[in-house]
Design an enzyme around this catalytic site. Sequence first.
Site, PDB file in Angstrom:
ATOM      1  N   SER A  26      -5.795  -4.636  14.202  1.00 23.01           N
ATOM      2  CA  SER A  26      -4.579  -5.407  14.498  1.00 23.01           C
ATOM      3  C   SER A  26      -4.596  -6.071  15.878  1.00 23.01           C
ATOM      4  O   SER A  26      -4.199  -7.244  15.985  1.00 23.01           O
ATOM      5  CB  SER A  26      -3.341  -4.520  14.346  1.00 23.01           C
ATOM      6  OG  SER A  26      -3.172  -4.181  12.996  1.00 23.01           O
ATOM      7  N   THR A  71       1.206   1.736  11.020  1.00 19.44           N
ATOM      8  CA  THR A  71       0.230   2.060   9.990  1.00 19.44           C
ATOM      9  C   THR A  71       0.253   3.562   9.730  1.00 19.44           C
ATOM     10  O   THR A  71       1.097   4.291  10.266  1.00 19.44           O
ATOM     11  CB  THR A  71      -1.167   1.491  10.379  1.00 19.44           C
ATOM     12  OG1 THR A  71      -2.061   1.704   9.293  1.00 19.44           O
ATOM     13  CG2 THR A  71      -1.739   2.121  11.636  1.00 19.44           C
ATOM     14  N   LYS A  75       4.539   4.945   8.163  1.00 17.03           N
ATOM     15  CA  LYS A  75       5.351   3.892   7.541  1.00 17.03           C
ATOM     16  C   LYS A  75       6.698   4.423   7.030  1.00 17.03           C
ATOM     17  O   LYS A  75       7.691   3.702   7.028  1.00 17.03           O
ATOM     18  CB  LYS A  75       4.569   3.216   6.407  1.00 17.03           C
ATOM     19  CG  LYS A  75       3.372   2.405   6.910  1.00 17.03           C
ATOM     20  CD  LYS A  75       2.659   1.694   5.783  1.00 17.03           C
ATOM     21  CE  LYS A  75       1.388   1.031   6.301  1.00 17.03           C
ATOM     22  NZ  LYS A  75       0.690   0.278   5.260  1.00 17.03           N
ATOM     23  N   ASP A 111       3.076  -5.885   3.547  1.00 13.21           N
ATOM     24  CA  ASP A 111       1.814  -5.590   2.849  1.00 13.21           C
ATOM     25  C   ASP A 111       1.733  -6.322   1.508  1.00 13.21           C
ATOM     26  O   ASP A 111       0.720  -6.960   1.201  1.00 13.21           O
ATOM     27  CB  ASP A 111       1.669  -4.080   2.610  1.00 13.21           C
ATOM     28  CG  ASP A 111       1.172  -3.347   3.851  1.00 13.21           C
ATOM     29  OD1 ASP A 111       0.603  -4.001   4.750  1.00 13.21           O
ATOM     30  OD2 ASP A 111       1.351  -2.119   3.925  1.00 13.21           O
ATOM     31  N   GLY A 136      -2.653   2.733  -9.179  1.00 18.58           N
ATOM     32  CA  GLY A 136      -2.129   3.571  -8.094  1.00 18.58           C
ATOM     33  C   GLY A 136      -0.629   3.451  -7.968  1.00 18.58           C
ATOM     34  O   GLY A 136      -0.037   2.418  -8.353  1.00 18.58           O
ATOM     35  N   GLY A 139       2.060   3.947  -1.520  1.00 19.03           N
ATOM     36  CA  GLY A 139       2.843   3.007  -0.711  1.00 19.03           C
ATOM     37  C   GLY A 139       2.437   1.559  -0.927  1.00 19.03           C
ATOM     38  O   GLY A 139       3.298   0.668  -0.986  1.00 19.03           O
ATOM     39  N   ALA A 140       1.132   1.311  -1.061  1.00 22.89           N
ATOM     40  CA  ALA A 140       0.683  -0.076  -1.194  1.00 22.89           C
ATOM     41  C   ALA A 140       1.193  -0.685  -2.504  1.00 22.89           C
ATOM     42  O   ALA A 140       1.654  -1.826  -2.528  1.00 22.89           O
ATOM     43  CB  ALA A 140      -0.843  -0.138  -1.131  1.00 22.89           C
ATOM     44  N   ARG A 161      -2.019   8.343 -12.150  1.00 21.37           N
ATOM     45  CA  ARG A 161      -2.477   9.605 -12.758  1.00 21.37           C
ATOM     46  C   ARG A 161      -1.339  10.365 -13.422  1.00 21.37           C
ATOM     47  O   ARG A 161      -1.557  11.128 -14.341  1.00 21.37           O
ATOM     48  CB  ARG A 161      -3.143  10.470 -11.688  1.00 21.37           C
ATOM     49  CG  ARG A 161      -4.451   9.847 -11.210  1.00 21.37           C
ATOM     50  CD  ARG A 161      -5.292  10.805 -10.437  1.00 21.37           C
ATOM     51  NE  ARG A 161      -4.849  10.964  -9.047  1.00 21.37           N
ATOM     52  CZ  ARG A 161      -5.646  11.311  -8.055  1.00 21.37           C
ATOM     53  NH1 ARG A 161      -6.931  11.555  -8.293  1.00 21.37           N
ATOM     54  NH2 ARG A 161      -5.190  11.429  -6.829  1.00 21.37           N
ATOM     55  N   TYR A 227     -10.898  -2.194   2.773  1.00 22.10           N
ATOM     56  CA  TYR A 227     -11.740  -3.287   3.271  1.00 22.10           C
ATOM     57  C   TYR A 227     -12.843  -2.740   4.181  1.00 22.10           C
ATOM     58  O   TYR A 227     -12.766  -1.616   4.666  1.00 22.10           O
ATOM     59  CB  TYR A 227     -10.905  -4.332   4.029  1.00 22.10           C
ATOM     60  CG  TYR A 227     -10.031  -3.759   5.095  1.00 22.10           C
ATOM     61  CD1 TYR A 227      -8.720  -3.399   4.822  1.00 22.10           C
ATOM     62  CD2 TYR A 227     -10.521  -3.539   6.386  1.00 22.10           C
ATOM     63  CE1 TYR A 227      -7.914  -2.850   5.790  1.00 22.10           C
ATOM     64  CE2 TYR A 227      -9.713  -2.995   7.362  1.00 22.10           C
ATOM     65  CZ  TYR A 227      -8.408  -2.650   7.063  1.00 22.10           C
ATOM     66  OH  TYR A 227      -7.620  -2.096   8.032  1.00 22.10           O
TER      67      TYR A 227
HETATM   68  P1  NDP Z   1      -1.247   6.327  -0.724  1.00 20.47           P
HETATM   69  O1  NDP Z   1      -1.881   7.559  -0.172  1.00 20.47           O
HETATM   70  O2  NDP Z   1       0.199   6.084  -0.543  1.00 20.47           O
HETATM   71  O3  NDP Z   1      -1.521   6.268  -2.310  1.00 20.47           O
HETATM   72  C1  NDP Z   1      -2.790   6.497  -2.816  1.00 20.47           C
HETATM   73  C2  NDP Z   1      -2.775   6.335  -4.338  1.00 20.47           C
HETATM   74  O4  NDP Z   1      -4.124   6.470  -4.792  1.00 20.47           O
HETATM   75  C3  NDP Z   1      -1.946   7.372  -5.100  1.00 20.47           C
HETATM   76  O5  NDP Z   1      -1.280   6.738  -6.175  1.00 20.47           O
HETATM   77  C4  NDP Z   1      -3.010   8.333  -5.644  1.00 20.47           C
HETATM   78  O6  NDP Z   1      -2.644   8.915  -6.852  1.00 20.47           O
HETATM   79  C5  NDP Z   1      -4.151   7.358  -5.910  1.00 20.47           C
HETATM   80  N1  NDP Z   1      -5.477   7.980  -5.961  1.00 20.47           N
HETATM   81  C6  NDP Z   1      -6.162   8.568  -4.958  1.00 20.47           C
HETATM   82  N2  NDP Z   1      -7.388   8.950  -5.377  1.00 20.47           N
HETATM   83  C7  NDP Z   1      -7.486   8.571  -6.682  1.00 20.47           C
HETATM   84  C8  NDP Z   1      -8.500   8.674  -7.679  1.00 20.47           C
HETATM   85  N3  NDP Z   1      -9.682   9.247  -7.405  1.00 20.47           N
HETATM   86  N4  NDP Z   1      -8.255   8.166  -8.906  1.00 20.47           N
HETATM   87  C9  NDP Z   1      -7.060   7.584  -9.188  1.00 20.47           C
HETATM   88  N5  NDP Z   1      -6.059   7.464  -8.292  1.00 20.47           N
HETATM   89  C10 NDP Z   1      -6.264   7.946  -7.052  1.00 20.47           C
HETATM   90  O7  NDP Z   1      -2.127   5.123  -0.144  1.00 20.47           O
HETATM   91  P2  NDP Z   1      -1.656   3.602   0.096  1.00 20.47           P
HETATM   92  O8  NDP Z   1      -0.946   3.145  -1.121  1.00 20.47           O
HETATM   93  O9  NDP Z   1      -1.012   3.467   1.407  1.00 20.47           O
HETATM   94  O10 NDP Z   1      -3.092   2.861   0.230  1.00 20.47           O
HETATM   95  C11 NDP Z   1      -3.901   2.669  -0.910  1.00 20.47           C
HETATM   96  C12 NDP Z   1      -5.162   1.897  -0.490  1.00 20.47           C
HETATM   97  O11 NDP Z   1      -4.806   0.623   0.014  1.00 20.47           O
HETATM   98  C13 NDP Z   1      -5.990   2.559   0.607  1.00 20.47           C
HETATM   99  O12 NDP Z   1      -7.351   2.346   0.310  1.00 20.47           O
HETATM  100  C14 NDP Z   1      -5.591   1.799   1.852  1.00 20.47           C
HETATM  101  O13 NDP Z   1      -6.602   1.805   2.825  1.00 20.47           O
HETATM  102  C15 NDP Z   1      -5.409   0.402   1.272  1.00 20.47           C
HETATM  103  N6  NDP Z   1      -4.493  -0.466   2.048  1.00 20.47           N
HETATM  104  C16 NDP Z   1      -4.971  -1.684   2.469  1.00 20.47           C
HETATM  105  C17 NDP Z   1      -4.145  -2.527   3.171  1.00 20.47           C
HETATM  106  C18 NDP Z   1      -4.686  -3.854   3.611  1.00 20.47           C
HETATM  107  O14 NDP Z   1      -4.044  -4.521   4.429  1.00 20.47           O
HETATM  108  N7  NDP Z   1      -5.815  -4.303   3.096  1.00 20.47           N
HETATM  109  C19 NDP Z   1      -2.742  -2.191   3.499  1.00 20.47           C
HETATM  110  C20 NDP Z   1      -2.321  -0.919   2.948  1.00 20.47           C
HETATM  111  C21 NDP Z   1      -3.182  -0.083   2.258  1.00 20.47           C
HETATM  112  P3  NDP Z   1      -1.733  10.244  -6.962  1.00 20.47           P
HETATM  113  O15 NDP Z   1      -0.352   9.812  -6.547  1.00 20.47           O
HETATM  114  O16 NDP Z   1      -1.862  10.613  -8.374  1.00 20.47           O
HETATM  115  O17 NDP Z   1      -2.359  11.223  -5.994  1.00 20.47           O
END
Ligand code: NDP
Length: 283
Positions: A26, A71, A75, A111, A136, A139-140, A161, A227
């Site tokens: 950032s 971040t 959040k 986001d 998924g 949060g995203a 899941r 990324y």
């Molecule tokens: P969260 O921790 O809030 O959510 C993660 C999600 O991933 C949950 O739904 C979880 O499922 C699921 N999950 C994790 N492992 C697995 C798996 N092996 N198989 C299936 N589902 C899985 O994370 P965020 O939503 O904040 O972030 C998600 C991704 O987005 C991350 O990689 C993050 O780095 C990226 N991101 C990128 C941004 C950008 O600007 N490019 C901005 C924000 C996020 P369950 O609920 O069942 O555990």
Amino acid sequence: MEMVEESSSVTDRYAVIGNPISHTKSPQIHRAFAAATGQDIEYIALEAPVGGFAAMVDELRQAGTLGLNVTLPFKVDAFAYAGVVQQRARLAGAVNALKFVDGSVIGDNFDGLGLVRDIAGNLRHALRDRRVLLLGTGGATRGALLPFLEEGPARLAVAGRKHAAVAALAREVAPDGGIAALDYGMLAGQGPFDVVVNATSASLRDELPPIGHDCFAPGCLAYELAYGKGLTPFLRLARDAGAGRVADGVGMLVEQAAEAFAWWRGIRPATEPVIRQLTVPLI
Ligand code: NDP
């Protein structure tokens, strides 16, 4: 008596707060925006102790900081801290940008908007009338659903899941049933999709969400939110399945930053040069 005019130019201060924070891009992004738009700002990265978000923000406000990016893992703390929260941040249950104006604290979440701008704008993959799948329920995804719906896709589906969690999220964002809620077991026979977005955190551990080739329509866009990781298992699967384009989340990162910058400064920076600077080839 001669009046000496004091200089009123004080550099405006901004920061990003997270824990850990050493990986953040950032400051590099916002400094590039500031240089390109001629804005005199200082932008630093700060690590708050877990549980110490509000105390640090109190101090920063007292010291005159005008806005913050937020971040992981803060959040939700930022959501609680904000006095006024914009609708998309309310639906996301999370705030990733704060603005301090005349004693009030406004929270927003850019986001999802950044993701849509990257897909529809930079990658020229219009979402209108397309079949879109988000993987998924974190949060995203929460932040992305409303901006995606607003683009008018032919179909918007979310897979996770736990079906109950997906169904609750879909109902919350679209009480009229405009979002299909699926668990991974229900995905077979639902595809293919024109845009498949991996908004899980599976790639951070080099894992693959449990999906098959049949999700991907020939020539579709496969978008990985993580990324800087090259070809993740998700992007590799998408390529094998015949995706026409694969992309990671660097454009989303820069686009959400641009939204925050425009919100704070009233001027929209060009994103393309910064995306180019940060892009790591997907090999
Ligand atoms: P969260 O921790 O809030 O959510 C993660 C999600 O991933 C949950 O739904 C979880 O499922 C699921 N999950 C994790 N492992 C697995 C798996 N092996 N198989 C299936 N589902 C899985 O994370 P965020 O939503 O904040 O972030 C998600 C991704 O987005 C991350 O990689 C993050 O780095 C990226 N991101 C990128 C941004 C950008 O600007 N490019 C901005 C924000 C996020 P369950 O609920 O069942 O555990």
